[in-house]
Write a protein that holds these residues in place. Sequence first.
Motif, PDB file in Angstrom:
ATOM      1  N   VAL A   1      44.264  63.806  81.447  1.00 36.62           N
ATOM      2  CA  VAL A   1      45.062  64.690  82.290  1.00 36.62           C
ATOM      3  C   VAL A   1      44.150  65.270  83.369  1.00 36.62           C
ATOM      4  O   VAL A   1      43.131  65.889  83.067  1.00 36.62           O
ATOM      5  N   THR A   2      44.509  65.029  84.641  1.00 38.63           N
ATOM      6  CA  THR A   2      43.714  65.540  85.757  1.00 38.63           C
ATOM      7  C   THR A   2      44.359  66.766  86.398  1.00 38.63           C
ATOM      8  O   THR A   2      43.698  67.512  87.107  1.00 38.63           O
ATOM      9  N   ASP A   3      45.656  66.958  86.164  1.00 34.32           N
ATOM     10  CA  ASP A   3      46.357  68.120  86.701  1.00 34.32           C
ATOM     11  C   ASP A   3      47.575  68.377  85.817  1.00 34.32           C
ATOM     12  O   ASP A   3      48.212  67.433  85.348  1.00 34.32           O
ATOM     13  N   ALA A   4      47.872  69.640  85.600  1.00 36.05           N
ATOM     14  CA  ALA A   4      49.032  70.017  84.786  1.00 36.05           C
ATOM     15  C   ALA A   4      49.571  71.340  85.303  1.00 36.05           C
ATOM     16  O   ALA A   4      48.799  72.248  85.619  1.00 36.05           O
ATOM     17  N   GLU A   5      50.890  71.419  85.404  1.00 35.51           N
ATOM     18  CA  GLU A   5      51.515  72.670  85.821  1.00 35.51           C
ATOM     19  C   GLU A   5      52.893  72.792  85.193  1.00 35.51           C
ATOM     20  O   GLU A   5      53.532  71.798  84.862  1.00 35.51           O
ATOM     21  N   GLU A   6      53.311  74.041  85.017  1.00 37.92           N
ATOM     22  CA  GLU A   6      54.653  74.286  84.501  1.00 37.92           C
ATOM     23  C   GLU A   6      55.663  73.652  85.442  1.00 37.92           C
ATOM     24  O   GLU A   6      55.413  73.506  86.635  1.00 37.92           O
TER      25      GLU A   6
ATOM     26  N   GLY B   1      42.333  55.214  84.344  1.00 39.88           N
ATOM     27  CA  GLY B   1      41.145  54.420  84.617  1.00 39.88           C
ATOM     28  C   GLY B   1      41.284  53.572  85.861  1.00 39.88           C
ATOM     29  O   GLY B   1      40.456  53.644  86.759  1.00 39.88           O
ATOM     30  N   ASP B   2      42.350  52.790  85.944  1.00 42.10           N
ATOM     31  CA  ASP B   2      42.570  51.933  87.101  1.00 42.10           C
ATOM     32  C   ASP B   2      43.694  52.446  88.000  1.00 42.10           C
ATOM     33  O   ASP B   2      43.935  51.878  89.064  1.00 42.10           O
ATOM     34  N   GLU B   3      44.363  53.508  87.583  1.00 42.15           N
ATOM     35  CA  GLU B   3      45.420  54.112  88.387  1.00 42.15           C
ATOM     36  C   GLU B   3      45.705  55.522  87.894  1.00 42.15           C
ATOM     37  O   GLU B   3      45.414  55.861  86.747  1.00 42.15           O
ATOM     38  N   GLU B   4      46.245  56.348  88.791  1.00 44.72           N
ATOM     39  CA  GLU B   4      46.691  57.675  88.393  1.00 44.72           C
ATOM     40  C   GLU B   4      48.214  57.655  88.372  1.00 44.72           C
ATOM     41  O   GLU B   4      48.838  57.135  89.286  1.00 44.72           O
ATOM     42  N   VAL B   5      48.787  58.209  87.320  1.00 40.52           N
ATOM     43  CA  VAL B   5      50.237  58.211  87.149  1.00 40.52           C
ATOM     44  C   VAL B   5      50.716  59.643  86.921  1.00 40.52           C
ATOM     45  O   VAL B   5      49.926  60.544  86.659  1.00 40.52           O
ATOM     46  N   GLN B   6      52.019  59.812  87.022  1.00 41.63           N
ATOM     47  CA  GLN B   6      52.658  61.104  86.807  1.00 41.63           C
ATOM     48  C   GLN B   6      53.517  61.034  85.553  1.00 41.63           C
ATOM     49  O   GLN B   6      54.059  59.981  85.219  1.00 41.63           O
TER      50      GLN B   6
ATOM     51  N   SER C   1      58.560  60.538  86.940  1.00 44.61           N
ATOM     52  CA  SER C   1      57.748  60.384  85.740  1.00 44.61           C
ATOM     53  C   SER C   1      57.553  58.894  85.504  1.00 44.61           C
ATOM     54  O   SER C   1      58.513  58.161  85.290  1.00 44.61           O
ATOM     55  N   GLU C   2      56.298  58.446  85.559  1.00 40.93           N
ATOM     56  CA  GLU C   2      55.991  57.014  85.508  1.00 40.93           C
ATOM     57  C   GLU C   2      55.578  56.516  84.131  1.00 40.93           C
ATOM     58  O   GLU C   2      55.600  55.308  83.874  1.00 40.93           O
ATOM     59  N   VAL C   3      55.145  57.420  83.262  1.00 40.41           N
ATOM     60  CA  VAL C   3      54.759  57.055  81.901  1.00 40.41           C
ATOM     61  C   VAL C   3      55.317  58.090  80.939  1.00 40.41           C
ATOM     62  O   VAL C   3      55.658  59.201  81.328  1.00 40.41           O
ATOM     63  N   LEU C   4      55.379  57.729  79.682  1.00 40.43           N
ATOM     64  CA  LEU C   4      55.803  58.649  78.635  1.00 40.43           C
ATOM     65  C   LEU C   4      54.548  59.129  77.915  1.00 40.43           C
ATOM     66  O   LEU C   4      53.805  58.323  77.349  1.00 40.43           O
ATOM     67  N   THR C   5      54.293  60.423  77.981  1.00 40.26           N
ATOM     68  CA  THR C   5      53.167  61.003  77.255  1.00 40.26           C
ATOM     69  C   THR C   5      53.624  61.177  75.810  1.00 40.26           C
ATOM     70  O   THR C   5      54.624  61.823  75.543  1.00 40.26           O
TER      71      THR C   5
ATOM     72  N   GLY D   1      42.178  54.121  79.995  1.00 37.58           N
ATOM     73  CA  GLY D   1      42.923  52.877  80.116  1.00 37.58           C
ATOM     74  C   GLY D   1      42.912  52.036  78.859  1.00 37.58           C
ATOM     75  O   GLY D   1      43.638  51.047  78.768  1.00 37.58           O
ATOM     76  N   GLY D   2      42.106  52.418  77.869  1.00 35.70           N
ATOM     77  CA  GLY D   2      42.040  51.656  76.628  1.00 35.70           C
ATOM     78  C   GLY D   2      43.420  51.527  76.001  1.00 35.70           C
ATOM     79  O   GLY D   2      44.197  52.465  75.997  1.00 35.70           O
ATOM     80  N   GLU D   3      43.706  50.346  75.470  1.00 38.42           N
ATOM     81  CA  GLU D   3      45.008  50.069  74.880  1.00 38.42           C
ATOM     82  C   GLU D   3      44.999  50.263  73.373  1.00 38.42           C
ATOM     83  O   GLU D   3      44.025  49.912  72.697  1.00 38.42           O
TER      84      GLU D   3
END
Length: 107
Positions: free
Chosen positions: A15-20, A37-42, A77-81, A103-105
Amino acid sequence: MSEGPFDTTFRVGEVTDAEEFPATNKPEMAKLKIDLGDEEVQSVAQTGYNYDPAELVGRQVLCATNLGSVRIAGYESEVLTVGVPDEEGHPVLVAPDEGVPLGGELY
């Protein structure tokens, strides 16, 4: 070949940024930016019951990728945390016990 549910990959991100995220009208929601690792997602995640957004920055989390994106209150939202419920049913984020390469799977 098109992406589908069987193409889902679980990857470690930081996590590089987080906000309410009050636009969802749910106080437990947060907007996250995650470095894979190879991309930043939201991601939009239900973290407010167990985490303050400031304490999420720098934390590794597990993300389900290749699900497609969804717009939540105008935010993509591009991924499910990924999380699992605690005894009250509130999400606890899934993460490796120790730092691993971004990025590890999961396997």
